[in-house]
Scaffold this active site. Structure first.
Site, PDB file in Angstrom:
ATOM      1  CG  ASP A  14      -8.136 -12.600  -3.462  1.00 37.78           C
ATOM      2  OD1 ASP A  14      -7.049 -12.177  -3.036  1.00 37.78           O
ATOM      3  OD2 ASP A  14      -8.536 -13.758  -3.274  1.00 37.78           O
ATOM      4  CE  LYS A  17      -7.137  -6.332  -0.157  1.00 38.15           C
ATOM      5  NZ  LYS A  17      -8.008  -7.363  -0.722  1.00 38.15           N
ATOM      6  N   GLY A  41      -2.336 -11.526  -0.910  1.00 36.10           N
ATOM      7  CA  GLY A  41      -1.628 -11.614  -2.189  1.00 36.10           C
ATOM      8  C   GLY A  41      -2.142 -10.493  -3.054  1.00 36.10           C
ATOM      9  CG  HIS A  42      -2.351  -7.004  -1.902  1.00 43.15           C
ATOM     10  ND1 HIS A  42      -2.319  -5.987  -0.994  1.00 43.15           N
ATOM     11  CD2 HIS A  42      -3.240  -7.903  -1.403  1.00 43.15           C
ATOM     12  CE1 HIS A  42      -3.157  -6.256  -0.008  1.00 43.15           C
ATOM     13  NE2 HIS A  42      -3.717  -7.425  -0.220  1.00 43.15           N
ATOM     14  CD  GLN A 220      -5.898 -10.660   5.041  1.00 46.92           C
ATOM     15  OE1 GLN A 220      -5.658  -9.870   5.930  1.00 46.92           O
ATOM     16  NE2 GLN A 220      -4.929 -11.197   4.322  1.00 46.92           N
TER      17      GLN A 220
END
Ligand code: GDP
Ligand code: IMO
Ligand code: MG
Length: 416
Positions: A14, A17, A41-42, A220
């Protein structure tokens, strides 16, 4: 042969990225995911619109870029089909490796039930079946995306594999799925995904030979790496740069510019060591101002100070050429800022990451804060104390900061 650039998470995920990949994707022909699954989750903000991506690479918002999901990814067909619905005209722009492993509903059931059984020793996984799916892969009973082409044969294979899980299912109180339901699900997946399945390694090599610009989007973060992170409180893949070579079919010689993505402070979701965690009002302020809630699970992220020891370790593990320093604006208005410059371990001061990070205490250095850098787009316009903070991070981590992010928006990014 064209070198391939990479974006890699440096802390516990988080870091931002998605924002940087989206920002850079405008200059790339191809963006690739190499590991993890829909645990990622981007988030990307463009002109006030928010996009949350889990499996689809963040290059998708650049209409020109081809997006590849590599063999190292564990792919939930259900999750990707849902995610694909928010975009039009994906054909010819999105490709999934036929060697990626299928992350099926029972993987998630095992993940959640095991977490429950572990009680206060739970890892705090995302519950997306990532660990159980990689476990099947390593145990050589997994199924691959290419096998979706023959749903009947695949159903038989899945039920063969389920025999090995019978004991686990009984222990965890999970019911065996019904064969007809599985077959009809797989037929639906085949219909919706068939046109996107490809030999992505061959595609990559061809693009590389043609001199195309290629970017790898890490998922990650380094401290969640199965080998180098805070085991067992990690994810089940190699999140470091080297993992991306394996997860896409690239030789290590292919890797070009490596940019580590690092938050100006530090967060972690789930359990496990976090030496510089702040349990007081500063940590609460970072969480509130930084909107530190998980993109995938909505869980509140734990917050704390920049940990230069683990960041330096991660920079070396990944071979970072430079860092993108994210969310500097979240530190606006703090009177004093702390940086963890060493650990106290076994009565001694150390500057490396020991095997068990749970045992260390942070040693802090204090710096003066600044008023505002939110939305700043030129390095010259940053407050002096923000520049001093960046300089100190560079000294301590022995890594240059090449990008600075001052808001979630694509263009609020400083290049140095
Ligand atoms: P990722 O998993 O590394 O892609 O990061 P996430 O998307 O899970 O979390 C990063 C969060 O920070 C997202 O909500 C982004 O919109 C947000 N973000 C990224 N860069 C910045 C920044 O410079 N400032 C602020 N305030 N938010 C940012
Ligand atoms: P992105 O790509 C932050 C964490 C989970 C948990 C541990 C294991 O958005 O940075 P898993 O479901 O992978 O078995 O969970 O890893 N985790 C992440 N934390 N960002 C992520 O991805 C993460 N993916 C997994 O919270 O602690
Ligand atoms: Mg995320």
């Amino acid at each position: 042969m064209n070198k391939i650039d990479i974006i890699v998470g440096i802390q516990w995920g988080d870091e931002g990225k998605g924002k940087i990949v989206d920002n850079l994707a405008q200059k790339y022909d191809m963006v690739c995911r190499a590991a993890g699954g829909h645990n990622a989750g981007h988030t990307i903000w463009v002109d006030g619109v928010r996009y949350a991506l889990h499996l689809i690479p963040s290059g998708i918002l650049n209409p020109k870029a081809i997006n590849l999901i590599g063999n190292g990814v564990v792919l939930s067909p259900k999750a990707i089909i849902e995610e694909m619905e928010q975009f039009e005209n994906l054909k010819g722009r999105l490709f999934i490796s036929d060697k990626a492993h299928l992350n099926l509903s029972y993987h998630s059931l095992i993940d959640k039930a095991k977490e429950k059984l572990k009680g206060d020793k739970a890892i705090g996984t995302t519950g997306k079946g990532i660990g159980p799916c990689y476990a099947d892969k390593i145990s050589r009973i997994g199924c691959r995306v290419g096998e979706l082409k023959e749903p009947e044969k695949l159903t038989e294979k899945i039920f063969e594999a389920l025999k090995f899980h019978k004991g686990t299912f009984e222990l965890l109180g999970i019911e065996l799925p019904n064969k007809d339901d599985v077959l009809s699900e797989l037929c639906e997946y085949k219909n919706k995904l068939e046109d996107f399945i490809a030999d992505t390694t061959q595609m990559l090599w061809k693009a590389q030979d043609e001199g195309k610009k290629i970017l790898i989007e890490g998922a990650q973060g380094t401290m969640l790496d199965i080998d180098h992170g805070t085991y067992p409180y990690v994810t089940s893949s190699n999140t470091v740069t080297a993992g991306s070579c394996v997860g896409l079919g690239l030789s290590p010689k292919s890797i070009g510019d490596t940019v580590g993505i690092v938050k100006a402070y530090c967060t972690r979701v789930g359990n496990g060591a976090f030496p510089s965690e702040d349990f007081g009002s500063d940590g609460d302020k970072m969480a509130e101002v930084g909107h530190e809630f998980g993109t995938t699970t909505g869980r509140k992220r734990r917050c704390g100070w920049f940990d230069a020891v683990s960041v330096k370790y991660a920079s070396r593990l990944n071979g970072c050429d430079s860092f993108a320093l994210m969310k500097l604006d979240v530190l606006d208005g703090f009177e004093k800022l702390k940086i963890c410059v060493a650990y106290e371990f076994d009565g001694k001061k150390i500057d490396y990451v020991p095997q068990d990070l749970e045992q260390v205490k942070p040693v802090y250095e204090e710096l003066d804060g600044w008023d505002k850098c939110e939305g700043v787009r030129r390095y010259e316009d940053l407050p002096q104390n923000a520049k001093a903070y960046i300089k100190r991070i560079e000294e301590l981590t022995q890594t240059r900061v090449s990008l600075i992010s001052t808001s979630p928006e694509r263009e609020d990014t400083i290049r140095r």
